[in-house]
Scaffold this active site. Structure first.
Site, PDB file in Angstrom:
ATOM      1  N   SER A  50       0.803  -1.228   0.000  1.00 48.54           N
ATOM      2  CA  SER A  50       0.000   0.000   0.000  1.00 48.54           C
ATOM      3  C   SER A  50       0.845   1.291   0.000  1.00 48.54           C
ATOM      4  CB  SER A  50      -0.976  -0.009   1.174  1.00 48.54           C
ATOM      5  OG  SER A  50      -1.928  -1.016   0.960  1.00 48.54           O
TER       6      SER A  50
ATOM      7  N   THR B  10      -5.756  -4.107   7.504  1.00 50.76           N
ATOM      8  CA  THR B  10      -5.663  -5.390   6.822  1.00 50.76           C
ATOM      9  C   THR B  10      -5.674  -6.485   7.875  1.00 50.76           C
ATOM     10  OG1 THR B  10      -4.500  -6.629   5.113  1.00 50.76           O
ATOM     11  CG2 THR B  10      -3.108  -5.320   6.579  1.00 50.76           C
TER      12      THR B  10
ATOM     13  N   LYS C 166      -9.916  -6.225  10.187  1.00 51.10           N
ATOM     14  CA  LYS C 166     -11.050  -5.613   9.477  1.00 51.10           C
ATOM     15  C   LYS C 166     -12.381  -5.768  10.216  1.00 51.10           C
ATOM     16  CE  LYS C 166      -8.991  -6.191   4.890  1.00 51.10           C
ATOM     17  NZ  LYS C 166      -9.195  -6.587   3.496  1.00 51.10           N
TER      18      LYS C 166
ATOM     19  N   ASP D  79     -13.133  -2.863  -0.316  1.00 51.64           N
ATOM     20  CA  ASP D  79     -12.815  -4.130  -0.997  1.00 51.64           C
ATOM     21  C   ASP D  79     -13.907  -4.503  -2.004  1.00 51.64           C
ATOM     22  OD1 ASP D  79     -10.339  -4.695   0.156  1.00 51.64           O
ATOM     23  OD2 ASP D  79     -11.223  -5.747   1.860  1.00 51.64           O
TER      24      ASP D  79
ATOM     25  N   GLY E  21     -14.576 -19.723  -1.889  1.00 54.46           N
ATOM     26  CA  GLY E  21     -14.007 -19.083  -0.701  1.00 54.46           C
ATOM     27  C   GLY E  21     -14.922 -17.986  -0.187  1.00 54.46           C
ATOM     28  N   ALA E  22     -16.221 -18.172  -0.410  1.00 53.30           N
ATOM     29  CA  ALA E  22     -17.190 -17.135  -0.032  1.00 53.30           C
ATOM     30  C   ALA E  22     -17.261 -16.925   1.482  1.00 53.30           C
ATOM     31  CB  ALA E  22     -18.575 -17.499  -0.574  1.00 53.30           C
ATOM     32  N   GLY E  23     -16.728 -17.867   2.255  1.00 50.96           N
ATOM     33  CA  GLY E  23     -16.823 -17.741   3.717  1.00 50.96           C
ATOM     34  C   GLY E  23     -15.695 -16.931   4.333  1.00 50.96           C
TER      35      GLY E  23
ATOM     36  N   TYR F 182      -2.654 -12.250  -6.317  1.00 58.70           N
ATOM     37  CA  TYR F 182      -1.896 -11.536  -7.360  1.00 58.70           C
ATOM     38  C   TYR F 182      -0.397 -11.832  -7.307  1.00 58.70           C
ATOM     39  CZ  TYR F 182      -1.680  -8.446  -3.337  1.00 58.70           C
ATOM     40  OH  TYR F 182      -1.546  -7.975  -2.067  1.00 58.70           O
TER      41      TYR F 182
END
Ligand code: NAP
Length: 312
Positions: A41, A86, A90, A126, A151-153, A257
């Site tokens: 960042s 981060t 969060k 996000d 990985g929705a959880g 990434y």
């Protein structure tokens, strides 16, 4: 004139004028994390701040979970503009906010804090950053997509799922290793899908188990596949999906990434699909944080250049 440290500590924050004395521009923005040394960042935000002629710079702060509450309060005393948060802060930061925007409230997590009139205002960039990244990469809005989130959880998966629901996407299929988390999220998001938008025989919102036989019949009815798990960062990670499930009509967005060409991106390209890694989401969530802090358009190209230049 001295240069900023790579990573500051909570003790530094409590004595900020002494810890940062003589540093120009003054550090008044940060990212709190644990760990935080890897964060890109500063390399993204500092060129943006320079380009926008803002007399402030952005630094990393190593803050332990036990220090979070007090550290957030210190932002007010130490004349900060704001901070990013981060892992692992969060969700925990919510209770320290004086006010919180709608997206952050639905996501249940704050990644951007603005200090305004002695108050801490919480945002989450996000989800909106993901929406902009999809528009930039694939020239399409979440509204027009049938989306599967693997990985929705997790934290990032939930942010993306909430954004897709708030943008009234065509379909949303939630998949998670720990199935109960995807099911709980589907129950939470159900109110967003209570309208008459018709998209054929499939359910508009589903949480399904993570096994190939359950995934296979879904794939004809999905446009965008999102990897929101941490799988793909290490070579030794297991494969996310069998290659045979990826079709040429799919868009594939891998939130990982690093490495730049993940296994999933390679698989998808080999299958004739369009695919990209998560760098654009990182950029756009940063640009949206900038907009929350300064209420003006972010210098996107300067931030993009800084970010790309920081990659190994
Ligand atoms: P998190 O809250 O810890 O969630 C991790 C997710 O990965 C959970 O859904 C977890 O499933 C799943 N998972 C972990 N190991 C797995 C395995 N072996 N098999 C299947 N699923 C597995 O982490 P996060 O903050 O959401 O971050 C997730 C990823 O997104 C990370 O790679 C992070 O770097 C990336 N990210 C990228 C951006 C960006 O801007 N591009 C932004 C945020 C995050 P369970 O629930 O079953 O544990």
């Amino acid at each position: 004139m001295s240069t900023p440290k790579d990573v500051y500590t909570f003790d530094d924050l409590r004595t900020w004028p002494q810890a940062t004395g003589g540093i120009q521009p003054p550090p008044r923005l940060s990212v709190f994390g644990d760990p935080v040394a890897h964060s890109l960042s500063p390399q993204m935000h500092n060129p943006g701040l320079l380009e926008a002629a803002i007399d402030a710079q952005y630094v990393r702060l190593q803050i332990l979970p036990s220090q979070l509450k007090e550290a957030l309060q210190e932002l007010k005393t130490q004349d900060f503009i704001g901070t990013n948060l981060t892992i692992p802060h969060k969700a925990a930061a919510i209770e320290s906010m004086d006010d919180i925007d709608e997206t952050a409230r639905h996501i249940g997590a704050v990644n951007t804090v603005l200090v305004e009139d002695g108050q801490l205002i919480g945002f989450n960039s996000d989800g909106p950053g993901f929406a902009r990244a999809i528009r930039e990469e694939f020239s399409i809005d979440l509204h027009d997509l049938r989306i599967m989130i693997l990985g929705a959880g997790g934290g990032a998966g939930k942010a993306v799922a909430v954004q897709a629901a708030m943008d009234h996407c065509e379909r949303l299929v939630l998949v998670n290793r720990t199935a109960e988390k995807a099911e709980a999220l589907a129950a939470e998001l159900a109110p967003f899908f209570k309208n008459d938008r018709l998209v054929g025989p499939m359910e508009r919102l589903e949480a399904i188990p993570w096994d190939d036989r359950t995934l296979a019949p879904q794939m004809d009815h999905i446009d965008l596949i999102v990897n929101a798990t941490s799988l793909g960062m290490k070579r030794s990670d297991p494969e996310l999906l069998p290659a045979s499930l990826i079709q040429p009509h799919h868009f594939v967005y891998d939130m990982v990434y690093s490495p730049a060409r993940t296994h999933l991106v390679s698989q998808a390209k080999n299958a004739g699909a369009r695919a990209t890694n998560g760098l654009s989401m990182l950029l756009h969530q940063g640009a949206i944080s900038f907009e929350y802090w300064f209420n003006r358009e972010a210098p996107l190209e300067a931030m993009r250049k800084g970010l790309h230049g920081a990659l190994p």
